[in-house]
Design a protein around this motif. Structure first.
Motif, PDB file in Angstrom:
ATOM      1  N   ILE A 266      -6.912 -12.358  21.883  1.00  0.00           N
ATOM      2  CA  ILE A 266      -8.025 -12.143  20.952  1.00  0.00           C
ATOM      3  C   ILE A 266      -9.141 -13.154  21.225  1.00  0.00           C
ATOM      4  O   ILE A 266     -10.333 -12.805  21.250  1.00  0.00           O
ATOM      5  N   THR A 289     -11.645  -7.012  14.630  1.00  0.00           N
ATOM      6  CA  THR A 289     -10.461  -7.196  15.479  1.00  0.00           C
ATOM      7  C   THR A 289      -9.466  -6.083  15.182  1.00  0.00           C
ATOM      8  O   THR A 289      -9.255  -5.739  14.016  1.00  0.00           O
ATOM      9  N   PHE A 329      -7.606 -11.325  12.852  1.00  0.00           N
ATOM     10  CA  PHE A 329      -6.294 -11.026  13.429  1.00  0.00           C
ATOM     11  C   PHE A 329      -5.170 -11.500  12.518  1.00  0.00           C
ATOM     12  O   PHE A 329      -4.176 -10.781  12.301  1.00  0.00           O
ATOM     13  N   VAL A 344     -11.641  -6.838  20.433  1.00  0.00           N
ATOM     14  CA  VAL A 344     -12.619  -7.455  19.534  1.00  0.00           C
ATOM     15  C   VAL A 344     -13.950  -6.739  19.732  1.00  0.00           C
ATOM     16  O   VAL A 344     -14.361  -6.483  20.869  1.00  0.00           O
TER      17      VAL A 344
END
Length: 448
Positions: A266, A289, A329, A344
């Motif tokens: 991420i 996300t 997240f 993302v």
């Protein structure tokens, strides 16, 4: 008069630049995780291998040992694309990059023969300087130029790979042979609808009344018809920002259950989004996300979710975007599940000259901007990702599979001198930018 430059089998041609032994043999370039064919050489096409063919199904068309399969190296392809676009920009009046291997541009002459000589020289120059074969078509409109480019690529008698559609009688003959689904701007649904009415060629399409086209489609369908009739209906509209949203995502090489590994991915995706924002001189305020399991695995529980957060102000700082992407997240991660894909996305994008300063956080924003500029300058000079956020230094199980990666070349990464901001409507460099470009050319090292 418009021209369209189209690189032939671009990804395969790029691989052949670094490995000439691939010339004349069936070559297939694979997508992420070596999933399916995204580029095929002419030899691979002759074997019947279709675009998008899963790698494991190539055996249905030929012995896999007869085909060279390569994992995609998109950094290399983008670098070679930048070189080609810069060469085209030296002669084009207005360059607009349509995709990584295609670009529209305006021609300086009204005379078809002079334009053909100019473009034939351009094709040879690109072949000599970059090594990638290019076909160019030109006509009074972009849609006709795209058809001409297709003819230039497919016609074996066209040795200079340049085709002009300027004669009215020739245009009518060509349109009477071109299938409707080969016309730029007509999708599958419209093609099926027109086929049901007996309209199967571009020539028949040009004879339809405008009222009928507006009823089954929209104004864009009418514009496509006008373009085929030689009436220019698409204007070049330079824009400051190329995207309304920017997304970076990956399908992992394996299913992952460890939270730390997904979090590292991420952060890497957020960092890439921030870098692209800075390349476009823009900033974003909304971060989304998402995480997703593997819906093909019936033996594993499936879970998918996303979270969107609004940051206090618009920013292009990798640290700020990564911080909020990671917070999103944490809101959606669930234990006892495995994950195969994450990504993302940043939205609510504004250009730098449209931003309103934050009265209470201006000093911190200025420090972040200076830091990001310093990082970009170092990475541009010494190579991509020389300075990154710490969690992205290593790529664990989330890295995509690259089982068919070509042998690394000492000239795999090389400097093009073309800033990413020139991808889009072509803008001539100012004297200061030319001086900066010359300085970078003199100082830039070749990295392995």
């Amino acid at each position: 008069m418009y021209a369209l430059a189209d690189c032939n089998n671009f990804f395969v041609s790029c691989e052949r630049v670094f490995n000439p032994s691939l010339n004349g043999v069936p070559v297939v370039v694979l997508s992420g995780n070596d999933g399916c064919a995204i580029a095929r050489s002419n030899e691979a096409k002759a074997l019947g291998i279709p675009m998008g063919c899963p790698a494991f199904q190539i055996k249905n068309y030929t012995n896999p040992a007869n085909v060279i399969m390569l994992s995609g190296r998109h950094v290399v392809y983008r670098d070679l694309s930048n070189r080609i676009m810069r060469i085209i920009g030296e002669v084009a009046l207005n360059l607009e990059v349509y995709s990584v291997d295609e670009a529209f541009f305006e021609l300086p002459y009204d005379d078809a023969e002079r334009n053909k000589q100019l473009l034939a020289t351009l094709v040879k120059k690109i072949q000599q300087y970059v090594g990638v074969p290019v076909s160019i078509g030109f006509a009074a409109t972009r849609t006709l130029a795209k058809i001409a480019s297709h003819i230039a690529k497919k016609d074996p008698k066209n040795v200079d790979r340049v085709k002009g559609l300027t004669d009215a009688d020739e245009i009518r003959q060509v349109l009477s042979r071109i299938k409707l689904d080969d016309v730029w701007g007509i999708g599958r649904k419209l093609n099926a609808k027109l086929l049901s009415s007996g309209i199967d060629t571009a020539g028949k399409f040009t004879m339809l009344p405008k009222s009928y086209l507006q009823r089954i489609g929209n104004i864009n369908l009418v514009r496509t018809q006008q373009e085929l009739l030689g009436i220019d209906c698409i204007s070049i509209n330079p824009v400051t920002i190329a995207h309304k949203s920017i997304m970076n995502s990956r399908t992992f090489g394996h299913v992952i259950s460890k939270k730390r590994d997904i979090a590292d991915a991420i952060i890497s995706f957020a960092q890439s989004c921030a870098q692209q924002l800075r390349q476009e001189s823009a900033a974003a305020q909304v971060v989304t996300t998402y995480i997703r399991g593997d819906h093909f695995r019936q033996d594993l529980p499936y879970y998918s979710n996303s979270c969107t957060l609004r940051m206090p102000s618009h920013t292009a700082s990798a640290m700020d975007i990564a911080k909020h992407a990671l917070l999103a997240f944490n809101n959606i991660y669930r234990e006892n599940f495995t994950y195969r894909k994450a990504g993302v996305m940043v939205t609510d994008i504004k250009s730098d000259d449209q931003l309103q300063l934050d009265l209470f956080n201006g000093e911190n924003d200025a420090r972040q901007a200076k830091l990001m500029t310093a990082i970009d300058n170092i990475n541009n000079r010494y190579g991509k990702k020389q300075i990154v956020l710490a969690p992205t230094l290593t790529r664990g199980d989330w890295a995509p599979q690259l089982n068919h990666l070509a042998t690394q070349s000492k000239t795999l990464h090389f400097y093009t001198g073309m800033s990413p901001r020139y991808i889009g409507p072509y803008k001539p460099m100012t004297q200061r930018e030319e001086d900066d470009y010359d300085t970078k050319q003199e100082k830039s090292p070749v990295t392995e």
